[in-house]
Design a protein around this motif. Structure first.
Motif, PDB file in Angstrom:
ATOM      1  N   GLU A  42       0.826  -1.216   0.000  1.00 17.46           N
ATOM      2  CA  GLU A  42       0.000   0.000   0.000  1.00 17.46           C
ATOM      3  C   GLU A  42       0.860   1.266   0.000  1.00 17.46           C
ATOM      4  N   PRO A  43       1.723   1.444  -0.998  1.00 21.28           N
ATOM      5  CA  PRO A  43       2.634   2.600  -1.017  1.00 21.28           C
ATOM      6  C   PRO A  43       1.936   3.928  -1.253  1.00 21.28           C
TER       7      PRO A  43
ATOM      8  N   ARG B  17       2.640   9.577  -9.337  1.00 21.28           N
ATOM      9  CA  ARG B  17       4.104   9.552  -9.495  1.00 21.28           C
ATOM     10  C   ARG B  17       4.692   8.249  -8.968  1.00 21.28           C
ATOM     11  N   VAL B  18       4.171   7.764  -7.842  1.00 26.94           N
ATOM     12  CA  VAL B  18       4.681   6.520  -7.270  1.00 26.94           C
ATOM     13  C   VAL B  18       4.391   5.344  -8.208  1.00 26.94           C
ATOM     14  N   MET B  19       3.187   5.283  -8.757  1.00 23.05           N
ATOM     15  CA  MET B  19       2.856   4.177  -9.650  1.00 23.05           C
ATOM     16  C   MET B  19       3.610   4.282 -10.978  1.00 23.05           C
TER      17      MET B  19
ATOM     18  N   LEU C 238       6.566   5.548 -11.177  1.00 22.33           N
ATOM     19  CA  LEU C 238       7.909   5.125 -10.780  1.00 22.33           C
ATOM     20  C   LEU C 238       8.003   3.596 -10.751  1.00 22.33           C
ATOM     21  N   ALA C 239       6.964   2.932 -10.239  1.00 19.14           N
ATOM     22  CA  ALA C 239       6.935   1.471 -10.225  1.00 19.14           C
ATOM     23  C   ALA C 239       6.999   0.925 -11.649  1.00 19.14           C
ATOM     24  N   ALA C 240       6.244   1.532 -12.548  1.00 16.98           N
ATOM     25  CA  ALA C 240       6.246   1.093 -13.947  1.00 16.98           C
ATOM     26  C   ALA C 240       7.601   1.327 -14.601  1.00 16.98           C
ATOM     27  N   THR C 241       8.252   2.431 -14.237  1.00 17.20           N
ATOM     28  CA  THR C 241       9.570   2.734 -14.784  1.00 17.20           C
ATOM     29  C   THR C 241      10.588   1.696 -14.341  1.00 17.20           C
ATOM     30  N   ARG C 242      10.532   1.313 -13.056  1.00 14.28           N
ATOM     31  CA  ARG C 242      11.444   0.285 -12.553  1.00 14.28           C
ATOM     32  C   ARG C 242      11.200  -1.041 -13.267  1.00 14.28           C
TER      33      ARG C 242
ATOM     34  N   HIS D 231      -2.227   0.800 -13.947  1.00 19.81           N
ATOM     35  CA  HIS D 231      -0.766   0.658 -13.876  1.00 19.81           C
ATOM     36  C   HIS D 231      -0.247  -0.776 -13.851  1.00 19.81           C
ATOM     37  N   ALA D 232      -1.097  -1.754 -13.603  1.00 23.42           N
ATOM     38  CA  ALA D 232      -0.607  -3.133 -13.472  1.00 23.42           C
ATOM     39  C   ALA D 232      -0.401  -3.787 -14.831  1.00 23.42           C
ATOM     40  N   ASP D 233       0.629  -4.625 -14.903  1.00 23.85           N
ATOM     41  CA  ASP D 233       0.762  -5.534 -16.040  1.00 23.85           C
ATOM     42  C   ASP D 233      -0.098  -6.767 -15.791  1.00 23.85           C
ATOM     43  N   ARG D 234      -0.075  -7.242 -14.544  1.00 20.93           N
ATOM     44  CA  ARG D 234      -0.946  -8.339 -14.122  1.00 20.93           C
ATOM     45  C   ARG D 234      -1.546  -8.001 -12.768  1.00 20.93           C
ATOM     46  N   ILE D 235      -2.705  -8.570 -12.510  1.00 24.23           N
ATOM     47  CA  ILE D 235      -3.357  -8.427 -11.207  1.00 24.23           C
ATOM     48  C   ILE D 235      -3.630  -9.820 -10.655  1.00 24.23           C
TER      49      ILE D 235
END
Length: 259
Positions: A165-166, A177-179, A181-185, A205-209
């Motif tokens: 839960e970031p 911005r946080v999500m 950033l997650a996608a960028t990583r 933002h998810a590739d998979r859920i």
């Protein structure tokens, strides 16, 4: 299929005779953002804690980079994965910079230690916390503390991020911005697991859920396959509407409300 960064294989976890997870299998892959979603008590944080090594399963196996988690030393684990818990409590008056520097501890005594300063600076910049570097952590707002804690995780520079839960304490702009950033990583080759309650955010933002329900996996797959009206209405025990976003085509999820 991408390389597995971490996995739960038929894992069961119980507390005082109550099963919180039952036969759960999850695969966190390099190069993707995997979102764990589900109602309260579904087992999301428990699954993350098992992957992090904070809990031990009653049965099944936890793996890190294709090896049993127990086969890695604690230092080796810390170099492979970084964990953001739901809450970060700092009672001593450490500065933000000192808290972020704690993320570099696994690299002490290695050649990577020479890059500590730059890693800390990059992490602070990524979360827009550079201007808070010399503030005492306990004096920050809840959202600022959350971003400082995320900076610590980023400074660790591990190829697997486990984020519980970031975005819970963040405003709309910082959440995006946080999500991002997650996608960028993930795009750079890292594996990112994020626990989220916001299904709209997960869809965007998810590739998979992986949708959890009552300690089991109800469905796993791309957002459009998992986030269906029928499944979500059943899992959340509330009627749900799902329709495509007019620009991105990604699912938009809303609770059904009478006209």
């Amino acid at each position: 299929m991408s390389e597995s960064a971490a996995a739960l294989a038929d894992v069961t976890y119980a507390v005082e005779g109550r099963r919180l997870l039952a036969g759960v299998s999850l695969d966190v892959r390099a190069g993707e953002v995997l979102v764990l979603a589900g109602p309260n008590g579904a087992g999301k944080s428990t699954a993350l804690a098992l992957l992090a090594g904070d809990l031990e399963p009653a049965s099944g196996e936890v793996r890190l980079a294709e090896r049993r988690l127990a086969d890695w030393s604690l230092v080796e684990q810390a170099r492979r994965r970084a964990v953001l818990p739901q809450r970060t409590t700092v009672t001593f008056p450490f500065t933000v910079e000192e808290v972020v520097a704690m993320g570099r501890a696994p690299w002490r005594g290695t050649a990577a230690e020479a890059g500590d300063k730059r890693s800390i600076e990059r992490a602070l910049a990524a979360t827009e916390m550079t201007g808070f570097a010399h503030r005492r952590f306990p004096t920050l707002s809840g959202g600022e503390q959350a971003r400082a804690a995320l900076s610590r995780v980023l400074a660790q520079e591990a190829p697997l991020l486990l984020l519980d839960e970031p975005t819970a304490a963040l405003d709309l702009g910082h959440t995006e911005r946080v999500m991002t950033l997650a996608a960028t990583r993930a795009a750079a080759g890292d594996a990112v697991l994020v626990v989220l309650h916001d299904l709209g955010l997960a869809a965007a933002h998810a590739d998979r859920i992986a949708l959890l329900s009552a300690g089991a996996v109800a469905a796993t797959g791309p957002p459009a396959e998992v986030l269906t009206e029928a499944l979500l209405s059943e899992v959340y025990r509330h009627p749900v509407e799902v329709f495509p976003h007019p620009r991105t085509g990604r699912p938009v999820v809303l609770p059904h409300r009478p006209a």
